[in-house]
Design a protein around this motif. Sequence first.
Motif, PDB file in Angstrom:
ATOM      1  N   TRP A  83       0.838  -1.200   0.000  1.00 38.02           N
ATOM      2  CA  TRP A  83       0.000   0.000   0.000  1.00 38.02           C
ATOM      3  C   TRP A  83       0.877   1.256   0.000  1.00 38.02           C
ATOM      4  CZ3 TRP A  83      -4.272   1.713  -1.648  1.00 38.02           C
ATOM      5  CH2 TRP A  83      -4.692   2.999  -1.287  1.00 38.02           C
ATOM      6  N   ILE A  84       1.969   1.232   0.737  1.00 38.30           N
ATOM      7  CA  ILE A  84       2.885   2.382   0.752  1.00 38.30           C
ATOM      8  C   ILE A  84       3.446   2.609  -0.656  1.00 38.30           C
ATOM      9  CG2 ILE A  84       5.055   3.290   1.702  1.00 38.30           C
ATOM     10  CD1 ILE A  84       2.709   3.218   3.712  1.00 38.30           C
ATOM     11  N   GLY A  85       3.797   1.527  -1.337  1.00 42.99           N
ATOM     12  CA  GLY A  85       4.280   1.640  -2.717  1.00 42.99           C
ATOM     13  C   GLY A  85       3.213   2.201  -3.639  1.00 42.99           C
ATOM     14  N   TYR A  86       1.968   1.792  -3.394  1.00 39.16           N
ATOM     15  CA  TYR A  86       0.835   2.317  -4.166  1.00 39.16           C
ATOM     16  C   TYR A  86       0.744   3.825  -3.967  1.00 39.16           C
ATOM     17  CZ  TYR A  86      -3.981   2.775  -5.884  1.00 39.16           C
ATOM     18  OH  TYR A  86      -5.105   3.133  -6.583  1.00 39.16           O
ATOM     19  N   GLU A  87       0.753   4.264  -2.711  1.00 38.88           N
ATOM     20  CA  GLU A  87       0.686   5.697  -2.416  1.00 38.88           C
ATOM     21  C   GLU A  87       1.844   6.445  -3.069  1.00 38.88           C
ATOM     22  OE1 GLU A  87       0.445   6.532   1.765  1.00 38.88           O
ATOM     23  OE2 GLU A  87      -1.529   5.600   1.963  1.00 38.88           O
ATOM     24  N   ASP A  88       3.047   5.855  -2.986  1.00 37.88           N
ATOM     25  CA  ASP A  88       4.242   6.493  -3.551  1.00 37.88           C
ATOM     26  C   ASP A  88       4.144   6.683  -5.064  1.00 37.88           C
ATOM     27  OD1 ASP A  88       5.399   6.644  -1.040  1.00 37.88           O
ATOM     28  OD2 ASP A  88       6.692   4.894  -1.325  1.00 37.88           O
ATOM     29  N   ARG A  89       3.380   5.840  -5.727  1.00 39.68           N
ATOM     30  CA  ARG A  89       3.208   5.972  -7.180  1.00 39.68           C
ATOM     31  C   ARG A  89       1.961   6.764  -7.544  1.00 39.68           C
ATOM     32  NH1 ARG A  89       4.177   0.004  -9.487  1.00 39.68           N
ATOM     33  NH2 ARG A  89       3.487   1.003 -11.406  1.00 39.68           N
ATOM     34  N   PHE A  90       0.891   6.619  -6.757  1.00 40.14           N
ATOM     35  CA  PHE A  90      -0.371   7.276  -7.097  1.00 40.14           C
ATOM     36  C   PHE A  90      -0.355   8.776  -6.810  1.00 40.14           C
ATOM     37  CE2 PHE A  90      -4.758   8.586  -6.103  1.00 40.14           C
ATOM     38  CZ  PHE A  90      -5.325   8.357  -7.344  1.00 40.14           C
ATOM     39  N   LEU A  91       0.180   9.178  -5.672  1.00 38.11           N
ATOM     40  CA  LEU A  91       0.155  10.600  -5.311  1.00 38.11           C
ATOM     41  C   LEU A  91       0.878  11.483  -6.340  1.00 38.11           C
ATOM     42  CD1 LEU A  91       0.485  10.322  -1.440  1.00 38.11           C
ATOM     43  CD2 LEU A  91      -1.526  11.057  -2.752  1.00 38.11           C
ATOM     44  N   PRO A  92       2.078  11.111  -6.800  1.00 37.97           N
ATOM     45  CA  PRO A  92       2.706  11.927  -7.855  1.00 37.97           C
ATOM     46  C   PRO A  92       1.898  11.925  -9.162  1.00 37.97           C
ATOM     47  CG  PRO A  92       4.342  10.515  -6.809  1.00 37.97           C
ATOM     48  CD  PRO A  92       2.992  10.084  -6.296  1.00 37.97           C
ATOM     49  N   LEU A  93       1.195  10.827  -9.421  1.00 38.08           N
ATOM     50  CA  LEU A  93       0.368  10.751 -10.629  1.00 38.08           C
ATOM     51  C   LEU A  93      -0.730  11.804 -10.602  1.00 38.08           C
ATOM     52  CD1 LEU A  93      -0.525   9.253 -13.261  1.00 38.08           C
ATOM     53  CD2 LEU A  93      -1.962   7.833 -11.766  1.00 38.08           C
ATOM     54  N   ILE A  94      -1.473  11.892  -9.500  1.00 35.28           N
ATOM     55  CA  ILE A  94      -2.551  12.886  -9.474  1.00 35.28           C
ATOM     56  C   ILE A  94      -1.995  14.305  -9.381  1.00 35.28           C
ATOM     57  CG2 ILE A  94      -4.411  11.361  -8.733  1.00 35.28           C
ATOM     58  CD1 ILE A  94      -4.118  12.442  -5.917  1.00 35.28           C
ATOM     59  N   GLU A  95      -0.821  14.452  -8.768  1.00 29.07           N
ATOM     60  CA  GLU A  95      -0.164  15.769  -8.767  1.00 29.07           C
ATOM     61  C   GLU A  95       0.149  16.177 -10.210  1.00 29.07           C
ATOM     62  OE1 GLU A  95       1.145  17.926  -6.263  1.00 29.07           O
ATOM     63  OE2 GLU A  95       0.145  16.843  -4.655  1.00 29.07           O
ATOM     64  N   SER A  96       0.698  15.252 -10.986  1.00 29.55           N
ATOM     65  CA  SER A  96       1.080  15.575 -12.369  1.00 29.55           C
ATOM     66  C   SER A  96      -0.133  15.862 -13.248  1.00 29.55           C
ATOM     67  CB  SER A  96       1.904  14.435 -12.984  1.00 29.55           C
ATOM     68  OG  SER A  96       1.098  13.297 -13.241  1.00 29.55           O
TER      69      SER A  96
END
Length: 146
Positions: A83-96
Amino acid sequence: MNLFTIGFAQKTAAEFFRKISDNKIDLLIDIRLNNKSQLAGFTKGEDLEYFLKTICNCDYQHLLEFAPTKEILDDYRNKKISWIGYEDRFLPLIESRKCVIGFNERFKNYNNICLLCSEPKANLCHRRLVAEAIAKYNEGVVIKHI
């Protein structure tokens, strides 16, 4: 603005639509990658839009800009990432994607907006991450998970 989140898994149709009605949701934003899921028949895209309008007088939008990519979702489901890895990839995605900035202005005609995904609880669902990002970039957003 009140920003609710809801997952349909482990809910009956009656319970789901009651929560939407009781909280006076006027816009439901479907943030699933695939809104044609067979997990709960009442949540399939066109059917859900009809039920929301008819039962709850609620508008519906399916917005993929708030959804994870297929790769992120598959890697999490297949346990390639935590889940931490998911957050680490998803949060920058929605930021971008810049989809959370200006959310209040974009949806100013609505008072009670709800983000929809499938997970029964928000803590391990991207809807919580989206809601928190929206609140971070938009003043006066109050989050409630239903």
